[in-house]
Design an enzyme around this catalytic site. Sequence first.
Site, PDB file in Angstrom:
ATOM      1  N   GLY A 245      20.620  56.730 -11.046  1.00  0.00           N
ATOM      2  CA  GLY A 245      20.908  56.727  -9.610  1.00  0.00           C
ATOM      3  C   GLY A 245      20.561  58.089  -9.057  1.00  0.00           C
ATOM      4  O   GLY A 245      20.072  58.951  -9.787  1.00  0.00           O
ATOM      5  N   LYS A 246      20.843  58.269  -7.792  1.00  0.00           N
ATOM      6  CA  LYS A 246      20.521  59.546  -7.132  1.00  0.00           C
ATOM      7  C   LYS A 246      21.077  60.743  -7.899  1.00  0.00           C
ATOM      8  O   LYS A 246      20.426  61.767  -8.026  1.00  0.00           O
ATOM      9  CB  LYS A 246      21.098  59.549  -5.717  1.00  0.00           C
ATOM     10  CG  LYS A 246      20.069  59.121  -4.691  1.00  0.00           C
ATOM     11  CD  LYS A 246      20.004  60.118  -3.541  1.00  0.00           C
ATOM     12  CE  LYS A 246      18.705  59.980  -2.792  1.00  0.00           C
ATOM     13  NZ  LYS A 246      18.763  59.048  -1.690  1.00  0.00           N
TER      14      LYS A 246
END
Length: 475
Positions: A245-246
């Site tokens: 994810g980010k």
Amino acid sequence: MIRTRYAPSPTGKPHVGNIRTAIFNFLQARTTNGKFILRIEDTDRERFVPEGVEYIEESLKWLGLEWDNEEKIHQSERLDIYKKYANQLLSEGKAYKCFCSKERLTELREEQTKSGKPPGYDACCRKLTKEDIEKLEKESKIPVIRFKIPETPKEVVWEDVVRGKVSIRTDIQEDFVIMKSDGYPTYHFASIVDDHLMEISTVIRGEEWIPSAPKHLLLYMAMGWEAPEFAHMPLIVGKDGKKLGKRNGDTAIMDYRENGYLADTMLNFLALLGWNDGTTQEIFTREELIKKFDLKRVGKAPAVFDIDRLNWINGEKIRALALSDLTKEVESFAPDFLKGKNAELLERALTVMQTRMVTLKDFTENSNFFFEDIKYKPEILVFGKSTPDASLKGLKGVLKALGDEKTINSADSASDLMKSVVEAENLSNGDVFWPVRVALSGQEKSPSPNEIMWALGKDKSIDRIKDAINNLEKS
Ligand code: GLU
């Protein structure tokens, strides 16, 4: 001939996970002398971002992933083609028009959830007669077209290049939409039509597409077309084992460029997310990747996106560059940074910094002291274990020794010069090397004083040491 494709949807800036798919497709095509096709899958008008195509092309170009199709392929410009094949399925009774409203579908889903049934379309419009359809169309109702999940086969099986034999039941699939009411095809339909027409031999894509594969295989059967082979790449996870994810690295590929990573680093690093050449080699040139890449060596275990490994590879790649190439990299990374800088000093500063850079930013952000006047607090000229007097003595000794030199030929000779001052004045290293380093760099942490002295040259070094003596005497 092997023909692969990268088929991104222009919904934003391509992220690293998605670019890994592009890289695998590119390498598989190049290593087999095949073709690599870029196809823009822009049929989802709700998620469409106008700059999306530009972002995709910019990312591929930066990484040197040239595609082989000369004509751009945008699915939104091929609507007639999908319509033609959808009509074929309709006329063969393999698809049907569905007029169910959004409201009905939502209600249906809610009921199914309430009663614990799996959600899915109940095939209500399968029963419509020709007359029903004509009537509804007269009322200007616009249908979608759904694919009729056939009675048989009850399961589809394919030999995935990465995962081996995969079988998935088809009798639990709903009659899915192939053409939407806006006249656009869905991803499933457009992608199988195009993969067929573009003679794609191998579909390489992320593991998240496995659940779509049965739909695709059923469509191929219905069309009477041979399906390509599938290779579903392993998931990418962060170091924490969680889906990328980010927070653990999944950002736009171009963010990495902005942060000073080389294109060749990203190519190398991302190619290793799921693939290795069977040895422990971790640094590959572009040519080596093209030569050695082998889809059969892609594993199914999740691949770990390890930022430390990325940094290490970038540092190694930077050190492997010839100075002229490193200069070019810096120039394209930060064109303004080089403007007005003395070429010789630049070259020397780069030589000093090259050995310790992790990213190009380490140069553009931490090497200003080579080129600009420096400012610092005089206290930092004195090393912890030294005294102002001893440091002054050290600085003055070096100033004198420098005055006696013609030039400074190397970092080693600068080091010898300082060592001779330590000995002659009966000082410790901390009384000489430390204050000289601060005098030349203005920083407590920097490359060694001998390297900086060599880079700055005799005159500039003398000026800065004089300033340091003044500063220290005044404080
Ligand atoms: N357009 C799909 C995507 O955005 C392509 C999936 C596939 O490769 O089939 O990733």
